[in-house]
Structure formats: structure tokens, C-alpha cells
Design an enzyme around this catalytic site. Structure first.
Site, PDB file in Angstrom:
ATOM      1  N   ARG A  46      87.665  30.373 108.128  1.00 48.70           N
ATOM      2  CA  ARG A  46      88.908  30.086 107.543  1.00 48.70           C
ATOM      3  C   ARG A  46      88.811  29.376 106.373  1.00 48.70           C
ATOM      4  O   ARG A  46      89.601  29.400 105.376  1.00 48.70           O
ATOM      5  CB  ARG A  46      89.468  29.018 108.833  1.00 48.70           C
ATOM      6  CG  ARG A  46      90.448  29.868 109.876  1.00 48.70           C
ATOM      7  CD  ARG A  46      91.859  29.405 109.774  1.00 48.70           C
ATOM      8  NE  ARG A  46      92.155  27.988 109.870  1.00 48.70           N
ATOM      9  CZ  ARG A  46      92.290  27.404 110.974  1.00 48.70           C
ATOM     10  NH1 ARG A  46      92.220  28.301 112.280  1.00 48.70           N
ATOM     11  NH2 ARG A  46      92.474  26.125 111.240  1.00 48.70           N
ATOM     12  N   LYS A 143      77.530  33.162 124.398  1.00 48.23           N
ATOM     13  CA  LYS A 143      78.099  32.534 125.391  1.00 48.23           C
ATOM     14  C   LYS A 143      78.971  31.376 125.046  1.00 48.23           C
ATOM     15  O   LYS A 143      78.462  30.649 123.827  1.00 48.23           O
ATOM     16  CB  LYS A 143      76.914  32.033 126.355  1.00 48.23           C
ATOM     17  CG  LYS A 143      76.189  30.959 126.149  1.00 48.23           C
ATOM     18  CD  LYS A 143      75.076  30.515 127.095  1.00 48.23           C
ATOM     19  CE  LYS A 143      75.445  29.345 127.785  1.00 48.23           C
ATOM     20  NZ  LYS A 143      74.904  28.203 127.027  1.00 48.23           N
ATOM     21  N   HIS A 173      70.469  34.024 124.930  1.00 53.64           N
ATOM     22  CA  HIS A 173      69.429  34.061 123.859  1.00 53.64           C
ATOM     23  C   HIS A 173      68.161  33.809 124.653  1.00 53.64           C
ATOM     24  O   HIS A 173      67.128  34.079 124.110  1.00 53.64           O
ATOM     25  CB  HIS A 173      69.547  32.870 123.041  1.00 53.64           C
ATOM     26  CG  HIS A 173      69.245  31.376 123.554  1.00 53.64           C
ATOM     27  ND1 HIS A 173      70.071  30.626 124.071  1.00 53.64           N
ATOM     28  CD2 HIS A 173      67.999  30.689 123.259  1.00 53.64           C
ATOM     29  CE1 HIS A 173      69.868  29.529 124.447  1.00 53.64           C
ATOM     30  NE2 HIS A 173      68.410  29.400 123.951  1.00 53.64           N
ATOM     31  N   LYS A 177      63.805  35.683 123.984  1.00 56.14           N
ATOM     32  CA  LYS A 177      62.674  34.677 123.998  1.00 56.14           C
ATOM     33  C   LYS A 177      61.400  35.605 124.196  1.00 56.14           C
ATOM     34  O   LYS A 177      61.428  36.213 125.288  1.00 56.14           O
ATOM     35  CB  LYS A 177      62.608  33.498 125.025  1.00 56.14           C
ATOM     36  CG  LYS A 177      63.560  32.518 124.180  1.00 56.14           C
ATOM     37  CD  LYS A 177      63.589  31.212 125.441  1.00 56.14           C
ATOM     38  CE  LYS A 177      64.573  30.157 125.279  1.00 56.14           C
ATOM     39  NZ  LYS A 177      64.287  29.442 124.124  1.00 56.14           N
ATOM     40  N   GLU A 211      64.782  20.004 129.951  1.00 51.70           N
ATOM     41  CA  GLU A 211      65.065  19.618 128.785  1.00 51.70           C
ATOM     42  C   GLU A 211      65.130  17.867 128.292  1.00 51.70           C
ATOM     43  O   GLU A 211      65.479  17.368 129.332  1.00 51.70           O
ATOM     44  CB  GLU A 211      66.440  20.008 128.094  1.00 51.70           C
ATOM     45  CG  GLU A 211      66.703  21.398 128.270  1.00 51.70           C
ATOM     46  CD  GLU A 211      68.106  21.947 127.677  1.00 51.70           C
ATOM     47  OE1 GLU A 211      67.863  22.283 126.433  1.00 51.70           O
ATOM     48  OE2 GLU A 211      69.037  21.768 128.465  1.00 51.70           O
ATOM     49  N   HIS A 235      71.285  31.329 131.698  1.00 51.54           N
ATOM     50  CA  HIS A 235      69.978  31.518 131.458  1.00 51.54           C
ATOM     51  C   HIS A 235      69.023  31.638 132.832  1.00 51.54           C
ATOM     52  O   HIS A 235      68.173  32.125 132.918  1.00 51.54           O
ATOM     53  CB  HIS A 235      69.542  30.108 130.558  1.00 51.54           C
ATOM     54  CG  HIS A 235      70.281  30.041 129.298  1.00 51.54           C
ATOM     55  ND1 HIS A 235      70.770  30.873 128.744  1.00 51.54           N
ATOM     56  CD2 HIS A 235      70.673  28.884 128.565  1.00 51.54           C
ATOM     57  CE1 HIS A 235      71.447  30.737 127.463  1.00 51.54           C
ATOM     58  NE2 HIS A 235      71.269  29.360 127.659  1.00 51.54           N
TER      59      HIS A 235
END
Ligand code: BG6
Length: 478
Positions: A46, A143, A173, A177, A211, A235
Site C-alpha cells: 500500500r 500461515k 516453513h 528446513k 524456543e 509445525h
């Protein structure tokens, strides 16, 4: 191998994902010589930037996210010459004519919808209405693909109104990997594992995606999603599928996706006492979840651990334990295939019982370790100990393979090649939501509040109990 000439149109080209992941990935593939000399990127967004402003923005992003060195400046300018920009509005007529003029005939045309799912419909409609789609057109969507089964169905129907399933590339994704693709190579490229890959020999399987990061900068999205929608539905589900699926007859898109779909459909509903939700509280590394999102009563989970059952001949009786969480002690994605004890110990119980375990480390320190039992050295009789047969990809494949390519490099090039194997099919996504929805609905109905866990820990204590009740324990995260 260079791919066919393409025009890649990135809607949302100024956005975070495009700047952080897609454009750096394209640059690396450009450097690898995979681009045809006629290939081009046209970003659309935009904001009324000039093409020159946009190129400056990309150059900065490359420095930040693609570790570009000063000596590469000429290569960067050559890359930027292939990048163009069109100010465009997804929900009006603005910019579409100009975009049409910039596209070339007889090339692969990939429209990358790097925007929120609410714009998938308007974009798909306009790509058709302005007659921008050719035979060789692909649509790429990111996603989250919906928020639940109903919204995923709507999105699928919206896309299907304008494009054939064979043109739609839904990104997860994790499938891009390197090490995740290796799961298939390890399973189906070796004779060694497959005969043992079933409930007769496998006691249970653990899938951990831990994580250390929190949710900084994504508070609004995450508060609505939580770990179940953000990580488990996609995932972790994909990892489970690759571990549990039957060997496809061929490594081709529908053969692989058919097998994955069967796994998702064979999943039993999860019992409420087989699932633990957690939410991180403050710790030395930062504030707690509720403070992050500015909602002192938030019941969104930043951690999930659960026990799943794949009800089919191969896996009946072998549970799959899944866990994922933010702000945990270490970043570690690993799959542990825990084998059963040998049926009888010829050395007597006092020698000790040691089951084999295969650990597949997805990130970091990618590699495979097989725990095997040997004799404890020394003259003290026959006592058994475990030792690791350890293979790190970096060591085995040499320093040039130290850093596996980013998932997006593989995925974007697969879009151009027209290979859907590593993309989710519409029915797969819907089946994953059909399994996830009742779990989330159950939490809502029961007014479930996630268990707090310390930032920098391994997650809530109840997750340990989930295993302990079954006489098992999680393998360490570090
Ligand atoms: C994304 C999630 O899809 O995957 C994030 O939205 C998560 O919350 C990320 O941090 C993890 O990806 P990776 O590649 O860092 O393991």
C-alpha cells in the site's frame, strides 16, 4: 540448477516477513546462480514508495538479515536491478493496471500473498479480474491458514473459487528446513530403521520444539493464537506426520501428502488429562507473558505438552508426546524415538536394562544420535552402559554445510519449479484443524487457566507428571 524464468510478485513486500525472510532467501538463491537472467521480483504494497526507495529498504534488510558483507556490494546491486515496486491496494483498483503492465508473458508467475488471511480473497479475486493469471501461475500463502476449521474451510473455498489446488502453495516453513526433509531421507533411504519403526519395537516418541524467544512484537497475534494454533496445529503436526506416515510409493506431492493426511485423520481426540498448558512468568530474561501482552488475566498458552495416539496398525499402543513452548531454557527442536527394552536380558537384571533411542536433532547442532548399549569397560563382570553413536551434519558433511540453507530458500524455489511436495494441501490443513479445534473448545468450556512456568525453565511441572504417570520421562531439552 537454474530454475525457469519467473516474475515473483510479493504482495506485502514491505512487511516483516518479506524483508526478514523472503527477500534474503531470494538473494541467497540469486547468489547461488539459481536465477535465470530474466527472473524478476515485483513487490507490491500500500505504501507509496518509489522503486528506488524500496530497493534501499531491501538493501538494508539484506545487510541485517542475509549477513551481506561489504565486498558483496556489486552483487547486491545486480540483485536490486531485478527488483521493482508497485504501490497497490488489495481492496481497490489502485495499482493493478500498473502491475499488469510490468508482468512479462511466457514466464512462471508466482503471486506471494505475504499478507493477513483477510486479504487472500480480495487479492485472489483481483489477480483473476485483472487477468493477471496465466497457465503457469502459482499462489503462495502463509500461515496462519485460518483460526479454526471453519475459517480454514472458508479460505480454502475462497482460493478454490479462483485457482486450482495444483496452483496453491500453503507454506509451513518447517517443511523447508533441511533437517526436516532429512527425516524422510533417514526413514525411507535406509533399510535399518523402517523394520523397527512401529509399535512392536517403539515404546514411544517425543517431539520437542523448545524456543528461548518470547512473543515480542507479535503480542496481538499471539494473544489470539497461543501455542496450540501457532505451533502445534502446523509445525508439530507436520513433524508428527513425517515420523508416523507410511512410506509413500514415490516422493511426489500427492503421494506424500496422501500419507500425511492419513496420519492426521488417524489421530484420536486428546483426553483433557493428556494435555498441559503453560504460560511463562517473569524471570531473569524478562517480564512474564501477561505483562508482555498487557492483559493481567490472559489465559493464552505459551506452552503445550500433550500425549497423542495415532490409531492405526503401525502405531496402536505407541504414544506420541509433543511439547513446545516459548522462553524455555534452550532453543532445541528434537525428535526422540524411544525403543522398547530387549525382551530378555541374558546378563541378568543386575547388569541393567538399556533401551535404544534415536534422537534426530532438527536445530541447532543438526544431527542424529543413536543410543546403544555396550559393556562397561573393565574387569568387573558384565555390566551394561549406554553410549552415543553420534553424527553431526556439520562434521559429517564438512564446513561448507555448517549452516543449512534457510527454509524459505528451498520453498520459494520449489514454488518456481512447481513442486508442491513440501507444501500443505487444503485437506491436510483442514484435518489438522479438525483435530485441534475440540482441544481448544474444551479449554474454553472448562475455563482452563494455563499453569505458570518460570522463564528459562523446561516448562510447567505438570508436563513432567504427564510422562511420569506413564512411567516415562522427557529427554533433556539442552
Ligand atoms: C513460527 C511461529 O511459525 O515459527 C513462531 O509463528 C515461532 O512463534 C517460529 O517462533 C519458529 O520457527 P523457527 O524456524 O525459529 O523454529
Amino acid at each position: 540448477i537454474p530454475v525457469d524464468p519467473f516474475d515473483l510478485i510479493i504482495f506485502g513486500g514491505t512487511g516483516d516477513l518479506a524483508q526478514r525472510k523472503i527477500l534474503p532467501a531470494l538473494y541467497r538463491r540469486f547468489c547461488a546462480g539459481q536465477w535465470h537472467e530474466d527472473a524478476r521480483i515485483i513487490a507490491a504494497a500500500r505504501a507509496g514508495h518509489s522503486a528506488e526507495d524500496f530497493r534501499r529498504m531491501v538493501a538494508e534488510s539484506l545487510h541485517r538479515h542475509a549477513a551481506v558483507r561489504a565486498s558483496e556490494s556489486q552483487r547486491v546491486s545486480r540483485f536490486l536491478q531485478r527488483v521493482d515496486y508497485v504501490p497497490l491496494d488489495a481492496v481497490s483498483a489502485e495499482g493493478w493496471g500498473l502491475l499488469g503492465e510490468k508482468l512479462s508473458p511466457n514466464r512462471v508467475r508466482a503471486f506471494y500473498f505475504s499478507v493477513g488471511p483477510n486479504l487472500f480473497g480480495p487479492l485472489a479475486e483481483r489477480v483473476r479480474a485483472y487477468d493477471l493469471a496465466t497457465e503457469d501461475t502459482r499462489i503462495v500463502v502463509e500461515k496462519p491458514f485460518g483460526h479454526d476449521l471453519g475459517s480454514a474451510r472458508e479460505l480454502n473455498a475462497t482460493l478454490a473459487a479462483h485457482f486450482d489446488e495444483s496452483q496453491i502453495y500453503r507454506i509451513d516453513h518447517y517443511l523447508g528446513k533441511e533437517t526436516v526433509q532429512n527425516l524422510m531421507a533417514v526413514r525411507f533411504g535406509n533399510m535399518l530403521f523402517e523394520p523397527l519403526w512401529n509399535s512392536q519395537y517403539v515404546d514411544h516418541i517425543q517431539i520437542t520444539v523448545a524456543e528461548t524467544v518470547g512473543i515480542d512484537g507479535r503480542e496481538e497475534y499471539y494473544e489470539r493464537a497461543g501455542a496450540m494454533r501457532d505451533m502445534v496445529q502446523n509445525h508439530l503436526m507436520q513433524l508428527l506426520c513425517l515420523i508416523a506416515m507410511e512410506p509413500p510409493a514415490k516422493f511426489d506431492p500427492d503421494a506424500v501428502r496422501d500419507e500425511k493426511l492419513k496420519v492426521i485423520r488417524a489421530l484420536d481426540p486428546v483426553e483433557p488429562h493428556h494435555i498441559v498448558r503453560g504460560q511463562f512468568s517473569a524471570g531473569p530474561e524478562g517480564v512474564g507473558y501477561r505483562e508482555c501482552v498487557g492483559n493481567p488475566r490472559s489465559t493464552t498458552e505459551s506452552y503445550v505438552a500433550l500425549k497423542a495416539h495415532v490409531s492405526n496398525w503401525r502405531w496402536a499402543g505407541t504414544p506420541f508426546y509433543l511439547r513446545t513452548g516459548k522462553r524455555l531454557v534452550a532453543r532445541s527442536s528434537v525428535i526422540n524415538v524411544m525403543f522398547k527394552d530387549a525382551p530378555h536380558s541374558i546378563f541378568g537384571e543386575e547388569a541393567g536394562r538399556h533401551a535404544n533411542a534415536l534422537s534426530i536433532r532438527l536445530q541447532p547442532n543438526e544431527g542424529i544420535t543413536l543410543k546403544v548399549t555396550i559393556k562397561e569397560p573393565g574387569p568387573g563382570g558384565m555390566r551394561l552402559i549406554d553410549v552415543p553413536l553420534d553424527m553431526s551434519f556439520a562434521e559429517a558433511l564438512g564446513p561448507e554445510n555448517q549452516d543449512p540453507p534457510d527454509a524459505y530458500e528451498r520453498l520459494v524455489m520449489d514454488v518456481i519449479r512447481g513442486n508442491q511436495t513440501l507444501f500443505m494441501r487444503g485437506d491436510e490443513v483442514e484435518a489438522a484443524w479438525a483435530w485441534t479445534d475440540p482441544i481448544i473448545a474444551g479449554w474454553l468450556a472448562r475455563g482452563d487457566v494455563p499453569k505458570p512456568y518460570d522463564s528459562g525453565s523446561t516448562g510447567p511441572g505438570d508436563a513432567e507428571l504427564l510422562m511420569k504417570r506413564d512411567g516415562r520421562r522427557w529427554q533433556g531439552i539442552k
